[in-house]
Design a protein around this motif. Structure first.
Motif, PDB file in Angstrom:
ATOM      1  N   UNK B 101       0.842  -1.183   0.000  1.00 59.10           N
ATOM      2  CA  UNK B 101       0.000   0.000   0.000  1.00 59.10           C
ATOM      3  C   UNK B 101       0.881   1.238   0.000  1.00 59.10           C
ATOM      4  N   UNK B 102       0.739   2.052  -1.025  1.00 58.25           N
ATOM      5  CA  UNK B 102       1.505   3.288  -1.119  1.00 58.25           C
ATOM      6  C   UNK B 102       0.537   4.455  -1.236  1.00 58.25           C
ATOM      7  N   UNK B 103       0.688   5.398  -0.338  1.00 61.84           N
ATOM      8  CA  UNK B 103      -0.070   6.643  -0.426  1.00 61.84           C
ATOM      9  C   UNK B 103       0.874   7.701  -0.949  1.00 61.84           C
ATOM     10  N   UNK B 104       0.449   8.377  -1.997  1.00 61.90           N
ATOM     11  CA  UNK B 104       1.348   9.319  -2.656  1.00 61.90           C
ATOM     12  C   UNK B 104       0.843  10.749  -2.499  1.00 61.90           C
ATOM     13  N   UNK B 105       1.672  11.576  -1.896  1.00 64.95           N
ATOM     14  CA  UNK B 105       1.365  12.991  -1.785  1.00 64.95           C
ATOM     15  C   UNK B 105       1.995  13.689  -2.988  1.00 64.95           C
TER      16      UNK B 105
END
Lengths: 248, 248
Positions: B101-105
């Motif tokens: 799971x990667x959350x990208x800002x």
DNA sequence: ACCTCTTGTATGCACCAAGCATATATGCAC
DNA sequence: GTGCATATATGCTTGGTGCATACAAGAGGT
């Protein structure tokens, strides 16, 4: 997203052992009632920032999108579903929370007052009035007032978050049909005008506002009128079905 | 930010063992050259999305703010510092990256072309032209073209990210002095006009634009003129010192 | 020296939307 | 009915924008 070095890094070190920040979603639930912007706050009875007030929030689960987290927070903390919800900004200063690194994705939700009045405000919750000290130009933190007009101690950077919500609303109001989400399904033009005035912290010309709104094509006459208002009743409008406008 | 239940959750389960998403920062480095919007892409030579092109990015370190991560990415991947940099939006669909799971800002940076021309474009890098298919109204993904005009295969949702950058730029252009960051310190009014036209994908009236800009108070005459342009030289302007306007 | 090309700069006018004032309409309370 | 508060309609003024026209200024060719 990740270059070679960092991909290698992830492979070399076990992903779950590598310390990562927590990711939370905080939601500013905003409404307009009593001629003021208001937002729901929750009293913290846990360390840190015990006895201060914070926005409702929750940690992102691994299989859950950010939007879904925001919806879950709203459903859990306020019992609300199907409201206007939009991502605002992500706050990631390392020192926000002394426990561990927490990155907070802030959302804001807009609901009409009647809808919010139906939800039970718990003993550890509070519908705080938003006082905006910067009526004119710039941004910053706002003051949050309890129903007894006392100023609340706000946890973390949540005062700045609400300030950014107001700033965003002011920006969107000029070009996007965002005010309808704060009104009931049927509303008068004067109610819509009040929404604009309260958000912008200024008054607008009644006739111009009226002409502009009617010319925008966003509105549709319901044919119905106000009832029992003690003066000439105004026509009730709704948002035009064709325009795909978010509304309450 | 966290309610009681979730605070308890964090205490009960060891924080580092609790699986958390990775948080990455992706930066769209945008410039205007050759009368087009362009952005820096990097060829992926690693799984996943091998041989497709992605925005430069990196994972957030535990002691590093999001802004600092974005600055580090720019310094590492493009050798650039001190540029206009602003957070755009946070993308958090669970399925963005098959590894974890990667959350990208997402951030975007604006630089004048002369500045970007000085940085070395590596063999695995590419300055891609942004083609916006939706000149009129809405948003969505854009197409990214290699210098040979071939359309690039873009990794993850980075096409949508760049599309949102364009949308944001269009929005800000109307009320915020954002165009100057894409111009050198001294520029002509026609150059500024081109910036607006390229971002908006439309032409504007020259005289109105001129009057509006001069009346805005954002500009200051340098007294100098263009040189060696083969026609009547235009006055060179700079952004007014008082206005605190971001510029290149 | 002159002309021409191209772009910059200035001025005037038409048009439109917003601000503003005024007049009229309409329902309620008395 | 009268008085009151608000809604609704109409016309005038004003400021900004689009548009057309005229003129200025440097480069390059003849």
């Amino acid at each position: 997203m990740a270059d070679t070095t960092e991909n290698e890094f992830l492979k070399t070190y076990d992903a779950n052992a590598f310390p990562r920040p927590s990711v939370a979603v905080d939601v500013a639930l905003v409404t307009i009632d009593d001629d003021r912007l208001q937002t729901l706050l929750i009293r913290r009875n846990e360390h840190p920032q015990r006895d201060s007030w914070s926005l409702p929030g929750g940690f992102v689960r691994l299989d859950e999108s950010l939007d879904a987290t925001a919806e879950r927070v709203l459903a859990t903390k306020a019992g609300l579903t199907g409201v206007y919800l939009e991502q605002l900004y992500t706050f990631g200063e390392p020192v926000r929370d002394p426990r561990t690194r927490v990155i907070s994705v802030a959302y804001y939700a807009l609901v009409p007052p009647e809808k919010l009045r139906r939800v039970a405000i718990g003993a550890d919750q509070c519908l705080a009035a938003i006082r905006v000290p910067w009526a004119g130009e710039t941004g910053g933190a706002v003051e949050l007032l309890a129903p007894n007009e006392r100023r609340l101690k706000v946890a973390f950077d949540h005062g700045e978050i609400v300030g950014m919500v107001v700033k965003r609303l002011r920006g969107k109001l000029a070009y996007a049909p965002v005010g309808y989400a704060l009104l009931p399904k049927r509303f008068t033009l004067l109610q819509l005008q009040r929404v604009h005035e309260i958000i912008n912290g200024s008054t607008v010309n009644k006739d111009s506002f009226r002409r502009r709104m009617l010319a925008s094509g966003e509105l549709e006459e319901t044919g119905a009128m106000q009832e029992g208002v003690g003066h000439r009743p105004a026509s009730l409008y709704r948002v035009s079905a064709r325009k795909n406008v978010p509304h309450g």
